[in-house]
Design a protein around this motif. Sequence first.
Motif, mmCIF file in Angstrom:
data_model
loop_
_atom_site.group_PDB
_atom_site.id
_atom_site.type_symbol
_atom_site.label_atom_id
_atom_site.label_comp_id
_atom_site.label_asym_id
_atom_site.label_seq_id
_atom_site.Cartn_x
_atom_site.Cartn_y
_atom_site.Cartn_z
ATOM 1 N N PRO A 110 74.270 131.266 -38.324
ATOM 2 C CA PRO A 110 75.169 131.666 -39.412
ATOM 3 C C PRO A 110 76.365 130.729 -39.581
ATOM 4 O O PRO A 110 76.734 130.393 -40.723
ATOM 5 N N ILE A 111 76.948 130.283 -38.474
ATOM 6 C CA ILE A 111 78.157 129.452 -38.622
ATOM 7 C C ILE A 111 77.810 128.073 -39.172
ATOM 8 O O ILE A 111 78.417 127.604 -40.147
ATOM 9 N N TYR A 112 76.823 127.430 -38.604
ATOM 10 C CA TYR A 112 76.473 126.093 -39.106
ATOM 11 C C TYR A 112 75.951 126.164 -40.553
ATOM 12 O O TYR A 112 76.240 125.299 -41.370
ATOM 13 N N ARG A 113 75.159 127.197 -40.847
ATOM 14 C CA ARG A 113 74.581 127.248 -42.204
ATOM 15 C C ARG A 113 75.622 127.592 -43.256
ATOM 16 O O ARG A 113 75.628 127.018 -44.348
ATOM 17 N N LEU A 114 76.512 128.514 -42.939
ATOM 18 C CA LEU A 114 77.572 128.827 -43.916
ATOM 19 C C LEU A 114 78.494 127.630 -44.114
ATOM 20 O O LEU A 114 78.961 127.361 -45.225
ATOM 21 N N ARG A 115 78.730 126.907 -43.037
ATOM 22 C CA ARG A 115 79.568 125.694 -43.143
ATOM 23 C C ARG A 115 78.881 124.674 -44.055
ATOM 24 O O ARG A 115 79.518 124.086 -44.937
ATOM 25 N N ALA A 116 77.582 124.486 -43.853
ATOM 26 C CA ALA A 116 76.841 123.520 -44.683
ATOM 27 C C ALA A 116 76.828 123.982 -46.140
ATOM 28 O O ALA A 116 76.946 123.181 -47.072
ATOM 29 N N GLY A 120 78.499 122.289 -49.562
ATOM 30 C CA GLY A 120 77.567 121.896 -50.625
ATOM 31 C C GLY A 120 76.340 121.150 -50.132
ATOM 32 O O GLY A 120 75.579 120.586 -50.915
ATOM 33 N N PHE A 121 76.124 121.152 -48.796
ATOM 34 C CA PHE A 121 74.948 120.454 -48.265
ATOM 35 C C PHE A 121 73.689 121.313 -48.303
ATOM 36 O O PHE A 121 72.586 120.808 -48.225
ATOM 37 N N ARG A 122 73.876 122.633 -48.318
ATOM 38 C CA ARG A 122 72.716 123.521 -48.383
ATOM 39 C C ARG A 122 72.963 124.566 -49.454
ATOM 40 O O ARG A 122 74.098 124.969 -49.694
ATOM 41 N N GLN A 123 71.872 124.999 -50.075
ATOM 42 C CA GLN A 123 71.993 126.011 -51.125
ATOM 43 C C GLN A 123 71.373 127.319 -50.644
ATOM 44 O O GLN A 123 70.246 127.314 -50.133
ATOM 45 N N PHE A 124 72.119 128.392 -50.809
ATOM 46 C CA PHE A 124 71.588 129.721 -50.488
ATOM 47 C C PHE A 124 71.892 130.640 -51.657
ATOM 48 O O PHE A 124 72.910 130.462 -52.348
ATOM 49 N N ASP A 125 71.026 131.653 -51.838
ATOM 50 C CA ASP A 125 71.362 132.621 -52.880
ATOM 51 C C ASP A 125 72.314 133.672 -52.293
ATOM 52 O O ASP A 125 72.591 133.671 -51.081
ATOM 53 N N VAL A 129 73.512 134.388 -48.350
ATOM 54 C CA VAL A 129 74.908 134.224 -47.908
ATOM 55 C C VAL A 129 75.395 135.524 -47.266
ATOM 56 O O VAL A 129 76.007 135.517 -46.186
ATOM 57 N N ALA A 130 75.087 136.642 -47.908
ATOM 58 C CA ALA A 130 75.525 137.937 -47.362
ATOM 59 C C ALA A 130 74.896 138.166 -45.985
ATOM 60 O O ALA A 130 75.551 138.671 -45.061
ATOM 61 N N MET A 131 73.636 137.772 -45.835
ATOM 62 C CA MET A 131 72.962 137.952 -44.544
ATOM 63 C C MET A 131 73.647 137.096 -43.462
ATOM 64 O O MET A 131 73.959 137.581 -42.376
ATOM 65 N N TYR A 132 73.916 135.834 -43.786
ATOM 66 C CA TYR A 132 74.566 134.975 -42.785
ATOM 67 C C TYR A 132 75.982 135.465 -42.481
ATOM 68 O O TYR A 132 76.445 135.380 -41.343
ATOM 69 N N GLU A 133 76.668 135.987 -43.494
ATOM 70 C CA GLU A 133 78.029 136.494 -43.234
ATOM 71 C C GLU A 133 77.986 137.702 -42.284
ATOM 72 O O GLU A 133 78.817 137.827 -41.387
ATOM 73 N N ALA A 134 76.984 138.557 -42.485
ATOM 74 C CA ALA A 134 76.850 139.718 -41.594
ATOM 75 C C ALA A 134 76.486 139.258 -40.184
ATOM 76 O O ALA A 134 77.018 139.775 -39.181
ATOM 77 N N GLU A 135 75.617 138.245 -40.097
ATOM 78 C CA GLU A 135 75.216 137.739 -38.768
ATOM 79 C C GLU A 135 76.398 137.055 -38.070
ATOM 80 O O GLU A 135 76.577 137.180 -36.862
ATOM 81 N N ARG A 136 77.174 136.332 -38.861
ATOM 82 C CA ARG A 136 78.359 135.656 -38.302
ATOM 83 C C ARG A 136 79.300 136.686 -37.694
ATOM 84 O O ARG A 136 79.781 136.526 -36.579
ATOM 85 N N LYS A 137 79.546 137.767 -38.457
ATOM 86 C CA LYS A 137 80.459 138.798 -37.977
ATOM 87 C C LYS A 137 79.911 139.466 -36.710
ATOM 88 O O LYS A 137 80.642 139.663 -35.732
ATOM 89 N N ALA A 138 78.626 139.782 -36.714
ATOM 90 C CA ALA A 138 78.041 140.455 -35.540
ATOM 91 C C ALA A 138 78.153 139.562 -34.297
ATOM 92 O O ALA A 138 78.478 140.045 -33.204
ATOM 93 N N ALA A 139 77.911 138.267 -34.478
ATOM 94 C CA ALA A 139 77.954 137.365 -33.316
ATOM 95 C C ALA A 139 79.395 137.197 -32.820
ATOM 96 O O ALA A 139 79.656 137.233 -31.612
ATOM 97 N N LEU A 140 80.332 137.034 -33.746
ATOM 98 C CA LEU A 140 81.732 136.882 -33.331
ATOM 99 C C LEU A 140 82.241 138.177 -32.687
ATOM 100 O O LEU A 140 82.995 138.138 -31.706
ATOM 101 N N ALA A 173 84.096 127.584 -36.914
ATOM 102 C CA ALA A 173 84.016 128.907 -37.547
ATOM 103 C C ALA A 173 84.890 128.993 -38.796
ATOM 104 O O ALA A 173 84.491 129.574 -39.808
ATOM 105 N N ASP A 174 86.084 128.392 -38.731
ATOM 106 C CA ASP A 174 86.978 128.534 -39.893
ATOM 107 C C ASP A 174 86.419 127.787 -41.113
ATOM 108 O O ASP A 174 86.752 128.123 -42.240
ATOM 109 N N GLU A 175 85.525 126.817 -40.868
ATOM 110 C CA GLU A 175 84.909 126.122 -42.012
ATOM 111 C C GLU A 175 83.714 126.908 -42.553
ATOM 112 O O GLU A 175 83.101 126.518 -43.543
ATOM 113 N N SER A 176 83.361 127.993 -41.872
ATOM 114 C CA SER A 176 82.190 128.761 -42.298
ATOM 115 C C SER A 176 82.595 130.083 -42.936
ATOM 116 O O SER A 176 81.744 130.843 -43.391
#
Length: 214
Positions: A110-116, A120-125, A129-140, A173-176
């Motif tokens: 979640p952190i690397y992908r949201l950062r990317a 603008g290096f990766r595109q997500f719908d 994005v919502a899934m990675y944000e939830a995963e980021r929060k759970a891991a942190l 993390a702050d970049e994600s």
Amino acid sequence: MTARYTLHGFFMSGPAYKVGLMLTLCGEAFDYVSVNLREGQHKTPEFLALNRYGQVPALVDTSNGRSLCQSGAILDYLADKTGQFGGATLDDRLRAREWLFWGWDKLDAPIYRLRAWKRGFRQFDEAQVAMYEAERKAALDMLEKWFEAGHVWLAGDQPTIADIDLFGVVVFADESGDDLTAYPAIRGWMDRFSALPHFAPPSTLLPPESRKAV
Ligand SMILES: N[C@@H](CCC(=O)N[C@@H](CS)C(=O)NCC(=O)O)C(=O)O
């Protein structure tokens, strides 16, 4: 000066930073080769001979000609070769590796992908994005609970490759997403970690250009 290790990386790569961090914390000078991912240098036959997965980092141990890939495996190798950060006891070594595998599963993605995505290096719908944000929060949240419980490091009472590996993610993390204001215990651990001898941030360890060890 001829350095024993040559790190092939890219200046924005979190996994390459983990390896550079391990080397520097171990007091190992290393040559650095910048692999330009934007130009596809990681898919050339020369680079694929070093890392069959076509990814940075790759580490060459010139003392025995080995080329190593996958940052977690490289940290393990360096712990073995340097006798540092591997964990003081069998239980600490096991715990450190548990965190490494957990990290790749739950924290890095979640952190690397949201950062990317933010860069603008990766595109997500939206749903991704919502899934990675939830995963980021759970891991942190998981990490925060660990340090809130009074643990100083991730495995035992000394820093190990687990701290190096996970620091190499959380530092971005702050970049994600939001900064880590909501995670005081993680920030305390990051402060302790940043105070270790030889510590260096990503910008210092991974320059945009190649450089020889100094
Ligand atoms: N699990 C790998 C991940 C390495 C990785 O994702 N590297 C990225 C740069 S941060 C890369 O080389 N991406 C290019 C690609 O996969 O084609 C490791 O820990 O070494």
